[in-house]
Design a protein around this motif. Structure first.
Motif, PDB file in Angstrom:
ATOM      1  N   TYR A  21      42.410  50.456  39.829  1.00  0.00           N
ATOM      2  CA  TYR A  21      42.487  49.098  40.369  1.00  0.00           C
ATOM      3  C   TYR A  21      41.729  49.015  41.686  1.00  0.00           C
ATOM      4  O   TYR A  21      41.616  49.999  42.417  1.00  0.00           O
ATOM      5  N   THR A  22      41.254  47.794  42.001  1.00  0.00           N
ATOM      6  CA  THR A  22      40.638  47.557  43.306  1.00  0.00           C
ATOM      7  C   THR A  22      41.756  47.312  44.319  1.00  0.00           C
ATOM      8  O   THR A  22      42.932  47.216  43.953  1.00  0.00           O
ATOM      9  N   ALA A  77      47.832  51.097  42.359  1.00  0.00           N
ATOM     10  CA  ALA A  77      48.209  49.739  41.948  1.00  0.00           C
ATOM     11  C   ALA A  77      48.675  48.916  43.146  1.00  0.00           C
ATOM     12  O   ALA A  77      49.234  49.446  44.104  1.00  0.00           O
ATOM     13  N   LEU A 116      43.899  40.454  35.097  1.00  0.00           N
ATOM     14  CA  LEU A 116      44.354  41.628  35.849  1.00  0.00           C
ATOM     15  C   LEU A 116      44.407  42.828  34.905  1.00  0.00           C
ATOM     16  O   LEU A 116      44.121  42.700  33.709  1.00  0.00           O
ATOM     17  N   GLY A 152      47.126  45.611  38.924  1.00  0.00           N
ATOM     18  CA  GLY A 152      46.151  45.335  39.989  1.00  0.00           C
ATOM     19  C   GLY A 152      44.925  44.693  39.375  1.00  0.00           C
ATOM     20  O   GLY A 152      44.858  44.469  38.161  1.00  0.00           O
ATOM     21  N   HIS A 153      43.954  44.375  40.229  1.00  0.00           N
ATOM     22  CA  HIS A 153      42.678  43.887  39.698  1.00  0.00           C
ATOM     23  C   HIS A 153      41.930  45.098  39.128  1.00  0.00           C
ATOM     24  O   HIS A 153      41.847  46.142  39.786  1.00  0.00           O
ATOM     25  N   PRO A 154      41.396  44.965  37.914  1.00  0.00           N
ATOM     26  CA  PRO A 154      40.810  46.131  37.241  1.00  0.00           C
ATOM     27  C   PRO A 154      39.604  46.705  37.971  1.00  0.00           C
ATOM     28  O   PRO A 154      38.745  45.960  38.424  1.00  0.00           O
TER      29      PRO A 154
END
Ligand SMILES: Cc1cc2nc3c(=O)[nH]c(=O)nc-3n(C[C@H](O)[C@H](O)[C@H](O)COP(=O)(O)O)c2cc1C
Length: 175
Positions: A21-22, A77, A116, A152-154
């Motif tokens: 995740y970012t 995450a 997400l 999280g954002h992928p």
């Protein structure tokens, strides 16, 4: 209605487990909507025997891999949702784990539909993981941590729809 149906099929076919995740934050509104999706799941006699612990504190997320060997992604995450079962809420004894599985899958598909990434990380029935979460998050004894979904954002992309259609597993009318 037809359009809505296509959207659901697309989400189901393209969902994959995302484990990196970012650092971008996940909005409170997105979290609430994903929980609403989780709680829209079917359950035996509509008993809804679930609770959801939303873990956003970095200190807590970082400690999860200390007792769960396949949960390192929690350290990256932005949050994790722990889906818990509460058998004391059951009207139909013994179905709580199936109800929680339905809620977990709804949550995962909602995570994906919102752009997400997340992954189903199994907890129940591994006793050390159940106990680990109870201790870490002050969960009462009668409540059973079932699965945790780090979100999280992928930061990874996976090819959609691995072909798992298996004709050999389909039985028509009789085995
Ligand atoms: C009951 C259950 C337990 C799982 N436990 C873990 C886990 O502990 N760690 C993990 O990284 N993935 C876990 N997964 C995710 C699976 O590895 C993943 O769904 C599977 O490999 C298929 O890949 P896909 O989700 O990308 O389609 C679990 C999935 C389920 C349904």
């Amino acid at each position: 209605m037809r359009e809505a149906l296509m959207d659901a099929m697309q989400a189901l076919f393209s969902r994959r487990s995302i484990r990196t995740y970012t650092s971008e934050a996940v909005s409170a509104a997105a979290i609430e909507e994903m929980l609403e999706a989780a709680m829209s799941a079917p359950s035996a006699g509509n008993q809804q025997p679930w609770h959801f612990v939303v873990v956003t504190e970095r200190k807590l997320l970082d400690r999860i891999p200390e007792f769960h060997p396949h949960s390192l992604m929690c350290r990256e995450a932005r949050l994790a949702v722990l889906v818990c079962g509460d058998p004391s809420l059951e009207k139909h004894a013994g179905y709580w784990s199936q109800d929680c599985a339905a809620a977990t899958e709804n949550l995962l598909v909602a995570v994906h539909a919102k752009g997400l990434g997340g992954v189903w990380v199994g907890v129940y029935p591994r006793e050390e993981r159940v106990v680990g979460f109870r201790k870490l998050l002050d969960i009462p004894e009668h409540v059973i941590p079932f699965a945790v979904v780090p979100i999280g954002h992928p930061a990874e992309q996976k090819p959609p729809r691995p072909d798992r259609y298996n004709k050999a597993r389909i039985h028509k009318n009789r085995w």
